[in-house]
Design a protein around this motif. Structure first.
Motif, PDB file in Angstrom:
ATOM      1  N   PRO A 273       0.833  -1.228   0.042  1.00  0.00           N
ATOM      2  CA  PRO A 273      -0.083  -0.217  -0.017  1.00  0.00           C
ATOM      3  C   PRO A 273       0.950   1.225   0.161  1.00  0.00           C
ATOM      4  CG  PRO A 273      -0.094  -1.187   2.091  1.00  0.00           C
ATOM      5  CD  PRO A 273       0.656  -1.984   1.132  1.00  0.00           C
ATOM      6  N   SER A 274       0.331   2.280  -0.425  1.00  0.00           N
ATOM      7  CA  SER A 274       0.872   3.590  -0.640  1.00  0.00           C
ATOM      8  C   SER A 274       1.435   4.045   0.880  1.00  0.00           C
ATOM      9  CB  SER A 274       0.077   4.757  -1.157  1.00  0.00           C
ATOM     10  OG  SER A 274      -1.087   5.022  -0.449  1.00  0.00           O
ATOM     11  N   GLY A 275       0.633   3.890   2.100  1.00  0.00           N
ATOM     12  CA  GLY A 275       1.176   4.193   3.143  1.00  0.00           C
ATOM     13  C   GLY A 275       2.259   3.566   3.560  1.00  0.00           C
ATOM     14  N   THR A 276       2.721   2.397   3.046  1.00  0.00           N
ATOM     15  CA  THR A 276       3.938   1.742   3.585  1.00  0.00           C
ATOM     16  C   THR A 276       5.119   2.138   2.926  1.00  0.00           C
ATOM     17  OG1 THR A 276       2.510  -0.351   3.965  1.00  0.00           O
ATOM     18  CG2 THR A 276       4.936  -0.627   3.904  1.00  0.00           C
ATOM     19  N   LEU A 277       4.605   2.336   1.549  1.00  0.00           N
ATOM     20  CA  LEU A 277       5.658   3.178   0.809  1.00  0.00           C
ATOM     21  C   LEU A 277       6.290   4.283   1.242  1.00  0.00           C
ATOM     22  CD1 LEU A 277       4.421   2.301  -3.045  1.00  0.00           C
ATOM     23  CD2 LEU A 277       6.056   1.083  -1.530  1.00  0.00           C
ATOM     24  N   ARG A 278       5.351   5.324   1.685  1.00  0.00           N
ATOM     25  CA  ARG A 278       5.613   6.605   2.148  1.00  0.00           C
ATOM     26  C   ARG A 278       6.286   6.456   3.364  1.00  0.00           C
ATOM     27  NH1 ARG A 278       0.394   8.120  -0.682  1.00  0.00           N
ATOM     28  NH2 ARG A 278       1.254   9.439  -2.231  1.00  0.00           N
TER      29      ARG A 278
ATOM     30  N   ALA B  18       9.876   8.184   3.763  1.00  0.00           N
ATOM     31  CA  ALA B  18      10.067   9.275   4.577  1.00  0.00           C
ATOM     32  C   ALA B  18      10.988   9.055   5.550  1.00  0.00           C
ATOM     33  CB  ALA B  18       8.594   9.446   5.063  1.00  0.00           C
ATOM     34  N   ALA B  19      11.195   7.727   6.145  1.00  0.00           N
ATOM     35  CA  ALA B  19      12.256   7.339   6.909  1.00  0.00           C
ATOM     36  C   ALA B  19      13.619   7.598   6.329  1.00  0.00           C
ATOM     37  CB  ALA B  19      12.142   5.888   7.572  1.00  0.00           C
ATOM     38  N   ALA B  20      13.778   6.947   4.961  1.00  0.00           N
ATOM     39  CA  ALA B  20      15.001   7.172   4.516  1.00  0.00           C
ATOM     40  C   ALA B  20      15.452   8.818   4.339  1.00  0.00           C
ATOM     41  CB  ALA B  20      15.082   6.772   2.947  1.00  0.00           C
TER      42      ALA B  20
ATOM     43  N   ALA C  61      13.907  14.623  -7.541  1.00  0.00           N
ATOM     44  CA  ALA C  61      14.188  15.318  -8.865  1.00  0.00           C
ATOM     45  C   ALA C  61      12.927  16.159  -9.014  1.00  0.00           C
ATOM     46  CB  ALA C  61      14.439  14.528 -10.007  1.00  0.00           C
ATOM     47  N   HIS C  62      11.681  15.827  -8.696  1.00  0.00           N
ATOM     48  CA  HIS C  62      10.638  16.579  -8.882  1.00  0.00           C
ATOM     49  C   HIS C  62      10.068  17.336  -7.647  1.00  0.00           C
ATOM     50  CE1 HIS C  62      10.717  15.999 -13.188  1.00  0.00           C
ATOM     51  NE2 HIS C  62      11.017  14.636 -12.963  1.00  0.00           N
ATOM     52  N   ASP C  63      10.890  17.496  -6.762  1.00  0.00           N
ATOM     53  CA  ASP C  63      10.327  18.021  -5.599  1.00  0.00           C
ATOM     54  C   ASP C  63       9.003  17.691  -4.969  1.00  0.00           C
ATOM     55  OD1 ASP C  63      10.785  20.292  -3.847  1.00  0.00           O
ATOM     56  OD2 ASP C  63       9.889  21.987  -4.881  1.00  0.00           O
ATOM     57  N   ARG C  64       9.071  16.044  -4.679  1.00  0.00           N
ATOM     58  CA  ARG C  64       7.971  15.546  -3.846  1.00  0.00           C
ATOM     59  C   ARG C  64       8.529  15.088  -2.815  1.00  0.00           C
ATOM     60  NH1 ARG C  64       3.997  14.899  -8.188  1.00  0.00           N
ATOM     61  NH2 ARG C  64       4.436  16.659  -9.596  1.00  0.00           N
ATOM     62  N   LEU C  65       9.696  15.329  -2.126  1.00  0.00           N
ATOM     63  CA  LEU C  65      10.052  14.568  -1.118  1.00  0.00           C
ATOM     64  C   LEU C  65       9.261  14.807   0.328  1.00  0.00           C
ATOM     65  CD1 LEU C  65      13.994  14.867  -1.089  1.00  0.00           C
ATOM     66  CD2 LEU C  65      12.631  13.012  -1.457  1.00  0.00           C
ATOM     67  N   SER C  66       8.481  15.850   0.301  1.00  0.00           N
ATOM     68  CA  SER C  66       7.600  16.137   1.508  1.00  0.00           C
ATOM     69  C   SER C  66       6.506  15.003   1.656  1.00  0.00           C
ATOM     70  CB  SER C  66       7.237  17.476   1.346  1.00  0.00           C
ATOM     71  OG  SER C  66       6.009  17.429   0.272  1.00  0.00           O
ATOM     72  N   ASP C  67       6.072  14.594   0.451  1.00  0.00           N
ATOM     73  CA  ASP C  67       4.869  13.569   0.726  1.00  0.00           C
ATOM     74  C   ASP C  67       4.827  12.316  -0.145  1.00  0.00           C
ATOM     75  OD1 ASP C  67       4.322  14.759  -1.686  1.00  0.00           O
ATOM     76  OD2 ASP C  67       2.466  15.609  -1.301  1.00  0.00           O
ATOM     77  N   PHE C  68       5.979  12.387  -1.038  1.00  0.00           N
ATOM     78  CA  PHE C  68       6.329  11.197  -2.096  1.00  0.00           C
ATOM     79  C   PHE C  68       4.892  11.024  -2.973  1.00  0.00           C
ATOM     80  CE2 PHE C  68       9.248  10.835   1.253  1.00  0.00           C
ATOM     81  CZ  PHE C  68      10.351  10.644   0.579  1.00  0.00           C
TER      82      PHE C  68
END
Ligand code: NCD
Length: 341
Positions: free
Chosen positions: A37-42, A46-48, A168-175
């Motif tokens: 699920p997306s929650g687990t990926l995020r 986010a931990a990384a 690269a596309h500035d999405r590190l806040s929420d992936f």
């Protein structure tokens, strides 16, 4: 690919190693990104990100021992897992297939059980057989991280690709990757990297197109959620990222990688001619010039320079190839922690 990859341990699964004991809720396997699920990926991404931000060289895994069981060649992945484990204070032991008793007829399961009997806390497994990591996970109690199983999945590579795309596309806040178009180009049919990335990127909202000749990109890939294309020039101008793949000659035909000028590919290859393949699908300087402003180039390595990617593009301004490698360490730290804690 036969079975659904399992991410977390299931209480109902039969585990010969521990038949009489309840399965502890703690350790988790990371076997693939399909179905995650997306929650687990995020959570892992986010931990990384947070580990990278803090520049952690911690001791969260001090006293733990991670075993790298690599039954297939590797440069980046094995060293990256070792660096990640050591940065968290864990010890690392390495078993390389070329030196192991698998060459004397021992099974992968017996090898893994023997390594576990020595008291390791997690196993990082790379093998030529699709499903090998899941098979080992079913036979040992310690968490198993899949570091690439045949043509099946390579989940930590998928995660580091997602991290690098988000960066690269500035999405590190929420992936959240929605609105981004990603082209995966080349030998997708043989690629565990491609499968993990399609799963992860579509789950996080991106559109994914697989691009290549019919022998490498077949209609079946669409069940994973990607579109299937055979003309690179059409996709190139609209993509925010182009992920180039190596032709996995070692998995097919005579197993040898030919030079870029080879008029004919080795027998059993998914293409007839490397020269023609380059004409249609290589990311050359001329093609790179047609990419969108801000679009980036990724490649999991090893690169066959002059076949799928021109050297000037691999080393050029759009290339994120070495960022992928650097990000891979943070992602694997997060993955080890997620599996072990
Ligand atoms: C890939 C692999 O082994 O699946 N490389 C990697 O792990 N960085 C891709 C490849 O071998 O082409």
């Amino acid at each position: 690919m036969g079975r659904m990859p399992r991410v977390t341990r299931s209480a109902s699964r039969s585990r010969p190693a521990k038949e009489s004991r309840p399965i502890p809720p703690g350790p988790r396997d990371l076997l693939g990104l399909q179905g995650v699920p997306s929650g687990t990926l995020r959570e892992v991404l986010a931990a990384a990100r947070d580990l990278r931000h803090a520049g952690v060289r911690g001791d969260e895994l001090r006293g733990k021992l991670v075993a790298n069981l690599f039954f297939e060649d590797s440069t980046r992945t094995r060293i990256s897992f070792s660096v990640a484990a050591k940065r968290l204070g864990a010890g690392v032991v390495d078993l390389l297939g070329s030196n192991s008793s698998v060459n004397k007829g021992e099974t992968l399961i017996d090898t893994a059980r023997n390594v576990e009997a020595m008291g390791v806390d997690a196993m990082v497994v790379r093998a030529k057989q699709a499903g090998a990591a899941a098979m080992i996970a079913g036979a040992v109690a310690s968490p198993v991280l899949n570091a690439g199983d045949g043509r099946h999945e390579h989940p930590t590579q998928g995660l580091l690709d997602l991290f690098t795309l988000a960066e690269a596309h500035d999405r590190l806040s929420d992936f959240d990757l929605s609105g981004l178009s990603i082209a995966i180009v080349g030998d997708v049919a043989s690629s565990r990297v491609g499968r993990s990335l399609i799963a992860g990127a579509t789950t996080l909202g991106a559109r994914v197109a697989c691009v290549g000749p019919a022998g490498m990109v077949h209609a079946g890939l669409s069940v994973l959620g990607a579109s299937v294309e055979h003309t690179l020039n059409d996709v190139l101008t609209t993509s925010d990222a182009v992920v180039m793949l190596r032709i996995q000659f070692e998995r097919q035909g005579e197993g040898k990688t030919p030079g870029p000028a080879a008029a004919e590919a080795p027998r059993g290859s998914p293409i007839a001619s490397v020269r023609e393949y380059r004409d249609g699908y290589a990311l050359t300087e001329a093609r790179e010039a047609k990419m969108k402003p801000g679009a980036v180039v990724l490649h999991p390595g090893p690169i066959n320079r002059g076949i799928e990617l021109d050297a000037s593009v691999a080393d050029g301004g759009r290339s994120r190839v070495l960022r992928q490698v650097s990000n891979g360490v943070w992602v694997r730290m997060a993955a080890l922690r997620w599996c072990l804690s």
